[in-house]
Write a protein that holds these residues in place. Structure first.
Motif, mmCIF file in Angstrom:
data_model
loop_
_atom_site.group_PDB
_atom_site.id
_atom_site.type_symbol
_atom_site.label_atom_id
_atom_site.label_comp_id
_atom_site.label_asym_id
_atom_site.label_seq_id
_atom_site.Cartn_x
_atom_site.Cartn_y
_atom_site.Cartn_z
ATOM 1 N N TYR A 1 74.365 6.566 -89.448
ATOM 2 C CA TYR A 1 73.179 7.468 -89.661
ATOM 3 C C TYR A 1 73.630 8.228 -90.886
ATOM 4 O O TYR A 1 74.789 8.418 -91.228
ATOM 5 N N PHE A 2 72.599 8.756 -91.328
ATOM 6 C CA PHE A 2 72.635 9.833 -92.318
ATOM 7 C C PHE A 2 73.455 11.033 -92.255
ATOM 8 O O PHE A 2 74.212 11.515 -92.682
ATOM 9 N N TYR B 1 70.973 0.326 -97.769
ATOM 10 C CA TYR B 1 70.258 0.597 -96.332
ATOM 11 C C TYR B 1 70.200 -0.349 -95.648
ATOM 12 O O TYR B 1 70.272 -1.634 -95.921
ATOM 13 N N TRP B 2 70.086 -0.208 -94.152
ATOM 14 C CA TRP B 2 69.585 -1.166 -93.195
ATOM 15 C C TRP B 2 68.643 -0.481 -92.598
ATOM 16 O O TRP B 2 68.575 0.806 -92.175
ATOM 17 N N SER B 3 67.480 -1.048 -92.414
ATOM 18 C CA SER B 3 66.407 -0.654 -91.778
ATOM 19 C C SER B 3 65.741 -1.373 -90.553
ATOM 20 O O SER B 3 65.721 -2.708 -90.785
ATOM 21 N N SER B 4 65.765 -0.830 -89.410
ATOM 22 C CA SER B 4 64.845 -1.410 -88.196
ATOM 23 C C SER B 4 63.609 -1.363 -88.400
ATOM 24 O O SER B 4 62.841 -2.079 -87.573
ATOM 25 N N GLY B 5 63.056 -0.760 -89.489
ATOM 26 C CA GLY B 5 61.619 -0.456 -89.526
ATOM 27 C C GLY B 5 61.141 1.052 -89.022
ATOM 28 O O GLY B 5 60.584 1.660 -89.700
ATOM 29 N N SER B 6 61.812 1.527 -87.762
ATOM 30 C CA SER B 6 61.603 2.773 -87.492
ATOM 31 C C SER B 6 62.844 3.623 -87.809
ATOM 32 O O SER B 6 62.603 4.730 -88.267
ATOM 33 N N THR B 7 63.998 3.190 -88.039
ATOM 34 C CA THR B 7 65.100 4.188 -88.282
ATOM 35 C C THR B 7 66.078 3.403 -89.174
ATOM 36 O O THR B 7 65.836 2.173 -89.431
ATOM 37 N N THR B 8 66.458 4.229 -90.347
ATOM 38 C CA THR B 8 67.250 3.790 -91.421
ATOM 39 C C THR B 8 68.626 4.035 -91.184
ATOM 40 O O THR B 8 68.838 5.533 -90.653
ATOM 41 N N TYR C 1 72.878 3.404 -92.875
ATOM 42 C CA TYR C 1 73.658 3.188 -94.044
ATOM 43 C C TYR C 1 74.891 2.517 -93.614
ATOM 44 O O TYR C 1 75.648 2.652 -92.642
ATOM 45 N N GLY D 1 65.622 -6.003 -87.657
ATOM 46 C CA GLY D 1 66.032 -5.020 -88.808
ATOM 47 C C GLY D 1 66.550 -6.061 -89.839
ATOM 48 O O GLY D 1 66.873 -7.172 -89.672
ATOM 49 N N GLY D 2 66.810 -5.225 -91.017
ATOM 50 C CA GLY D 2 67.564 -5.926 -91.804
ATOM 51 C C GLY D 2 67.961 -5.087 -93.072
ATOM 52 O O GLY D 2 67.804 -3.811 -93.323
ATOM 53 N N ILE E 1 60.659 -4.006 -94.480
ATOM 54 C CA ILE E 1 61.387 -4.187 -93.230
ATOM 55 C C ILE E 1 61.787 -5.596 -92.962
ATOM 56 O O ILE E 1 60.974 -6.354 -92.895
ATOM 57 N N GLY F 1 61.190 3.507 -91.569
ATOM 58 C CA GLY F 1 62.525 4.023 -91.461
ATOM 59 C C GLY F 1 62.401 5.460 -91.332
ATOM 60 O O GLY F 1 61.565 6.175 -91.037
ATOM 61 N N SER F 2 63.614 6.003 -91.520
ATOM 62 C CA SER F 2 63.896 7.695 -91.328
ATOM 63 C C SER F 2 63.232 8.495 -92.617
ATOM 64 O O SER F 2 64.189 9.119 -93.082
ATOM 65 N N ARG G 1 56.700 9.173 -93.794
ATOM 66 C CA ARG G 1 55.974 8.114 -93.605
ATOM 67 C C ARG G 1 54.633 8.547 -94.521
ATOM 68 O O ARG G 1 54.347 9.316 -94.775
#
Lengths: 79, 439
Positions: free
Chosen positions: A25-26, A55-62, A64, B68-69, B81, B168-169, B172
């Protein structure tokens, strides 16, 4: 803090933990740098730009990670 | 002949409503036919494979998408995403099926030629499937492969004058109502504020460093068409400080049946003659209205801006002239702790274009500083407010407590004062004290 120092600290800690974890996490990064989030963000952004981190993103959370670390890059043929 | 048999999906088409399955089949057929001779940059049968994998998910009751990716466009932590299918051999067309979020224009104003161009781009470099729009408001482009991401991003930013949205964080993609462009209730220029803050906070939108997602939404009036009060960490709802403007002649017009109530809405059946007492006065949640001797009176101090009377009699009643917005914070609609509505933080602030919305930005940045430092991973602002208390939020934003912040009388009898809140602090002159308090 200079960029080089930040890079050293982050690479060291993330490499040490690489066996158990490849995404962070950041907040974890700002703790490693011992800086306030806004200051840490400037350095972390530079490390992304210089492709030390990715970065890695699940879509909702990012999260590193060190570039190329972890299973995903090779599993998905992204490397 | 479809590539995959989809009996379960076919059943979904049998209902009375338009089906997304039919849309997907239509797109699959169009891609197979390729009347425009498009040189598809991702598999031509991508949509057929998508139908196939969806059918499989319905059949075995589990998802076949991985989580994710790492993919994105250079320098951006949001907007893309990564999505990968865990059955790539059976469904090679969707082995890589990344989502792109594109920032919608403020108020979602488009010209049709823009939409056609966007669809052409997405048909060429993506699956052709879109979601107009996602919950946050973005244009969602569903399904493309990694090599196409930078190409699409270049096209969007250089030829479409458009940027990727947030994911993501991140902050938005800010979303607003149509505002003063079409609506007489709008108390401020939602589109300008939305657009200005989107440009101002590019770094927050594209480079994720928040504990979790953060949403801005802008509603021009308390009708809250964007539902900002329920769906955004920070909602800006138009309001007014002075009195509701009343045109007594128009009120009489409604009472006499000269004008249809609700501007003609709900006219599908005969509700009988308009009854101002029953349909307006008795429904006022704070009971601050009365209609006597042909005159409507409103005790404006008690008005909570529910908008009902204005909605029913728009010719007769209008919001006041001293307009601005209220800022509410902490709403969310997700997993942890369940849904939560926004709490009123700033009852009224001027929405001042001239100074670049300085007062609003000050509140935003104070909140972000607090949340970035104190927020736990994946903790929304509303959860941090619950954990540390509304009082703490007031401290960090430097906002003085006012009556509007109070939801109900205090139920906890304990008050913990801080030293700086007590005159003289904790130190006292014991000799002075003993003069009046014997041991």
């Amino acid at each position: 803090m200079e960029l080089e120092e930040a890079k050293e600290k982050i690479v060291e800690v993330l490499t040490k933990k690489a066996k158990t974890k490849s995404k962070f996490y950041f907040n974890d990064l700002s703790k490693i740098l011992d800086l306030k989030p806004r200051e840490a963000k400037k350095l972390v952004t530079k490390l992304i730009e210089t492709e030390v981190l990715e970065y890695w993103s699940s879509g909702s959370t990012t999260m590193y990670g060190l570039k190329g670390m972890g299973k995903q890059a090779s599993a998905e043929h992204e490397d | 002949m479809a590539k995959h048999e989809t009996p379960l999906l076919d059943q979904l088409e049998s209902g009375p409503w338009p089906s997304f399955v039919s849309d997907m089949k239509q797109e699959a057929a169009a891609r197979a036919k390729n009347e425009k001779n498009v040189e598809y940059q991702i598999p031509q049968d991508v949509v057929e494979d998508l139908l196939g994998v969806l059918e499989l998910s319905y059949a075995d009751g589990t998802t076949h998408w991985k989580h994710g990716g790492i993919v994105g466009v250079f320098g951006y932590g949001g907007g893309v995403i990564g999505r990968y299918c865990d059955q790539p051999e059976t469904f090679p067309g969707v082995a890589h099926f990344h989502t792109m979020r594109v920032a919608q224009p403020a108020g979602k104003f488009y010209k049709t030629d823009y939409l056609k161009k966007l669809c052409d781009l997405w048909g060429f470099r993506g699956s052709g499937l879109t979601n107009m729009h996602g919950s946050t408001g973005d244009i969602i482009l569903l399904g493309t492969t990694t090599p196409q991401l930078e190409e699409i991003f270049y096209e969007l930013t250089h030829n479409f004058n458009q940027d990727l949205g947030g994911s993501g964080s991140n902050l938005r993609t800010p979303a607003d109502c149509i505002g003063q462009a079409r609506c007489e209730y709008a108390c401020y220029d939602t589109q300008d504020l939305c657009h200005t803050l989107t440009e101002e906070y590019q770094d927050e939108l594209h480079r994720p460093a928040f504990p979790y997602k953060f949403k801005f939404k802008f509603d021009g009036c308390p009708n809250c068409c964007v539902a900002s009060i329920a769906r955004s960490d920070m909602s800006f709802i138009g309001t007014w400080k002075d009195d509701i403007r009343i045109d007594q002649d128009a009120v009489k017009g409604y009472v006499n049946g000269d004008f249809p109530p609700n501007a003609g809405a709900h006219a599908g059946r005969d509700w009988g003659p308009f009854d101002i007492q029953k349909e307006v006065i008795d429904l006022c949640p704070t009971e601050c209205m009365r209609y006597e001797d042909g005159k409507l009176e409103i005790n404006n101090k008690e008005c909570t801006r529910c908008m009902h009377c204005i909605n029913v009699m728009p010719r007769a009643l209008r919001p006041g002239k001293e307009t601005g917005c209220s800022i509410l914070v902490g709403a969310k609609a997700p997993i942890l702790d369940g849904a939560q509505m926004g709490s009123l933080l700033v009852p009224f602030v001027e929405v001042n274009k001239e100074d670049g919305y300085a007062a609003i930005k000050e509140v935003i940045e104070a909140i972000w500083d607090w949340w970035m430092e104190e927020g736990k991973n994946r903790e929304r602002l509303g959860e941090l407010m619950k954990r540390q208390g509304f009082q703490r939020l007031l401290e960090v934003t430097g906002i003085k407590p006012v009556a509007q912040h109070v939801q109900e009388p205090r139920t906890n009898p304990y008050i913990f004062w801080k030293e700086d809140e007590v005159e003289g602090g904790w130190d006292r002159d014991i000799n002075e004290f003993r003069k009046t308090h014997l041991r």
